[in-house]
Design a protein around this motif. Structure first.
Motif, PDB file in Angstrom:
ATOM      1  N   LYS A   3      89.465  39.395   7.096  1.00 56.82           N
ATOM      2  CA  LYS A   3      87.941  39.623   6.925  1.00 56.82           C
ATOM      3  C   LYS A   3      87.446  40.008   8.434  1.00 56.82           C
ATOM      4  CE  LYS A   3      87.531  35.715   4.668  1.00 56.82           C
ATOM      5  NZ  LYS A   3      87.206  34.647   3.641  1.00 56.82           N
ATOM      6  N   VAL A  26      87.069  43.736  -2.241  1.00 58.86           N
ATOM      7  CA  VAL A  26      86.452  43.717  -0.726  1.00 58.86           C
ATOM      8  C   VAL A  26      85.644  44.814  -0.851  1.00 58.86           C
ATOM      9  CG1 VAL A  26      87.172  44.405   1.607  1.00 58.86           C
ATOM     10  CG2 VAL A  26      88.679  42.768   0.323  1.00 58.86           C
ATOM     11  N   THR A  86      93.155  35.350   2.203  1.00 55.98           N
ATOM     12  CA  THR A  86      91.773  36.028   2.696  1.00 55.98           C
ATOM     13  C   THR A  86      91.417  35.406   3.889  1.00 55.98           C
ATOM     14  OG1 THR A  86      90.329  34.507   1.573  1.00 55.98           O
ATOM     15  CG2 THR A  86      91.120  36.240   0.241  1.00 55.98           C
ATOM     16  N   SER A 144      86.853  45.238   7.438  1.00 50.86           N
ATOM     17  CA  SER A 144      88.037  44.413   6.903  1.00 50.86           C
ATOM     18  C   SER A 144      89.249  44.788   6.432  1.00 50.86           C
ATOM     19  CB  SER A 144      87.363  43.604   5.594  1.00 50.86           C
ATOM     20  OG  SER A 144      86.568  42.471   5.955  1.00 50.86           O
ATOM     21  N   HIS A 183      89.746  34.720   7.515  1.00 52.57           N
ATOM     22  CA  HIS A 183      88.883  35.316   8.586  1.00 52.57           C
ATOM     23  C   HIS A 183      89.773  35.256   9.989  1.00 52.57           C
ATOM     24  CE1 HIS A 183      88.052  31.222   9.968  1.00 52.57           C
ATOM     25  NE2 HIS A 183      87.304  30.971   9.133  1.00 52.57           N
TER      26      HIS A 183
END
Length: 497
Positions: free
Chosen positions: A410, A463, A371, A414, A373
């Motif tokens: 993300k 999500v 996950t 996303s 960023h």
């Protein structure tokens, strides 16, 4: 709980694919100019439904087919009794083909033709952006750049035709500058670049008009991605069996919260509990035990002083969430090493991702959800954050190819890359740009993996529930001051439709 597939989702395409759909439609017997008229008519309907009281409009037309749509829309506005200011970025004698024909149609309808120049006043109550469309490849420059700046500094609302000029239809990146639209009406096939990257700050509301083209009938033009739909929550979260028990609903182990960094792991574990996990255990530094018991006594908490304390914990769990507040020192490394030895599915976040990048650069497995960023994705891919953001869809796909499993990139729009392809989440808001949001998502994902058989399905639902919970929280009390801990209660309502 039902099995979900992309079949019920809206397909998204690249610009080249939409051009091919356009050509196939023309080859099938619809004249190209008739298709242009159909697009302009749909855009005019969108205009009228949004601004029914408008009595004047300014249409800025480029030299391509997007400009042609603008000329026809100007004619329709004139025929409807509006005062129309038509500004062309190209001289009349430089126009050719359908665009020239469209320009003549507008002139025959009584619409004036002005060449745009930097000191032109944009006089209409609403401005229509028909400058560039989806054909843009390099950065915007010259008179187009100046015209975009003029639209953005004007106070009127803007309707963009097909895509805001300056936004890449394939990546969502802003190419130098872009029109800040109030609404974007897009044609034939919805574009992936409208839903991720910089685009959500420029598109405004998106109104998709297929113009009678059934894109999915062309089996040899597969969608490049799919757009999540909140209707999936109702499909997935069917009533539980009357004989359900906590052992059948997943045991989530959250590993994180290095000494002095307990908050993230507490957030993740409580989010897992709120999203319906049967049991939640938190493995964290000894000093965070009291805080965990006070915050959420339903979470079973275990003190971890070092690698020996963590070694056997993952074996008892159905899914392991590793990373929130983990740190990158020896404590965090020992926790991650323990998690990686387990055969259970993993949800990997935060410093666990950074440790993967630095200490396990080649590790790949099929039963994990990563996950990152954009910063974490850049470290995992060995590139810059700007490289990731320049083409988010490709960054997500590249990471999934390299690391396996499911990758959630993300950010605004996303992206979820997995075996079924690329899926985009159109929900969420700027209020979610605050600390702890990723930890909440990790906990939610852990809970859903424990309840569903599919990692990919859990990623889609997690999500979406996370983003929609943020939207509900913002609707209730505003975006500013939205805290990560606000989300769990809203998400709980969403998964009990």
């Amino acid at each position: 709980m039902s099995t979900l597939s992309t079949s019920s989702l809206r397909p998204l395409y690249k610009a080249s694919q939409v051009r091919e759909l356009d050509q196939r439609t023309i080859a099938g017997g619809i004249e190209s100019f008739a298709l242009m008229q159909r697009a302009a008519s749909s855009a005019w309907h969108s205009f009228r439904s949004r601004w029914p009281q408008a009595r004047s409009v300014t249409v800025l037309c480029g030299g391509g087919n997007n400009g042609g749509d603008g000329h026809v829309l100007a004619a329709l506005a004139m025929q409807s009794g509006l005062k129309v200011q038509r500004l062309s970025l190209k001289p009349r004698d430089a126009l050719s083909g359908d665009v020239a024909r469209a320009a003549e149609l507008a002139t025959a309808a009584g619409v004036g033709f002005e060449e745009w120049h930097p000191h032109t006043t944009l006089a209409g109550e609403v401005i229509v952006d028909a400058l560039l469309g989806t054909g843009l490849s390099g950065e915007v420059e010259g008179s187009i750049k100046q015209a975009i700046k003029a639209m953005n500094t004007a106070s009127q609302p803007v309707l963009a035709l097909d895509i805001p000029s300056g936004i890449s239809a394939d990546t969502g990146a802003m190419l130098g500058t872009a029109v800040e639209a109030t609404c974007t009406v897009t044609f034939i096939g919805d574009k992936i670049g409208l839903h991720t990257g910089d685009a959500p700050a420029y598109t405004g509301d998106i109104d998709f008009r297929p113009l009678g083209v059934k894109a999915q009938a062309f089996f040899d033009i597969p969608p490049t991605a799919w757009r999540l739909d909140d209707a999936l929550l109702g499909e997935a979260f069917t009533p539980r069996s009357r004989t359900s028990h906590k052992g059948s609903l997943g045991h989530v182990l959250v590993m994180g919260g290095a000494p002095g960094f307990g908050g993230a792991a507490l957030l993740a574990s409580q989010a897992a509990a709120r999203l319906g996990a049967g049991k939640v255990t938190l493995a964290t530094a000894h000093e965070h035990i009291t805080a965990s018991l006070v915050r959420c006594p339903e979470v079973m908490v275990r003190a971890v002083r070092g690698g020996a304390d963590a070694a056997d914990l993952p074996a008892s769990a159905d899914v392991v969430v590793i990373g929130p507040g983990l740190g990158q020192e020896s404590w965090g490394q020992a926790m991650l090493q323990s998690a990686l030895k387990a055969s259970s599915p993993l949800v990997v976040d935060a410093d666990a991702l950074n440790l993967l990048a630095s200490r396990w650069p080649d590790l790949r497995r099929d039963n994990w959800i990563l996950t990152p960023h954009p910063g974490e994705a850049a470290r995992l891919l060995g590139c810059s954050v700007s490289d990731v953001q320049a083409d988010r869809p490709e960054a997500a796909r590249a990471l999934q190819r390299a690391r396996g499993g499911i990758v959630i990139l993300k950010g605004a729009g996303s992206l979820i890359a997995g075996p079924s392809g690329l899926v985009v989440c159109p929900y969420g808001n700027p209020g979610m740009a605050s600390g702890g949001m990723g930890d909440i998502l990790s906990g939610m994902l852990g809970a859903l993996v424990g309840q569903f058989n599919s990692l990919e399905q859990s990623a889609w639902l997690g999500v979406m529930a996370h983003a929609l919970a943020g939207d509900e929280a913002a609707k209730a009390a505003g975006e500013r001051g939205l805290l990560a801990s606000d989300l769990a209660s809203y998400a709980r309502v969403l998964i009990n439709p």
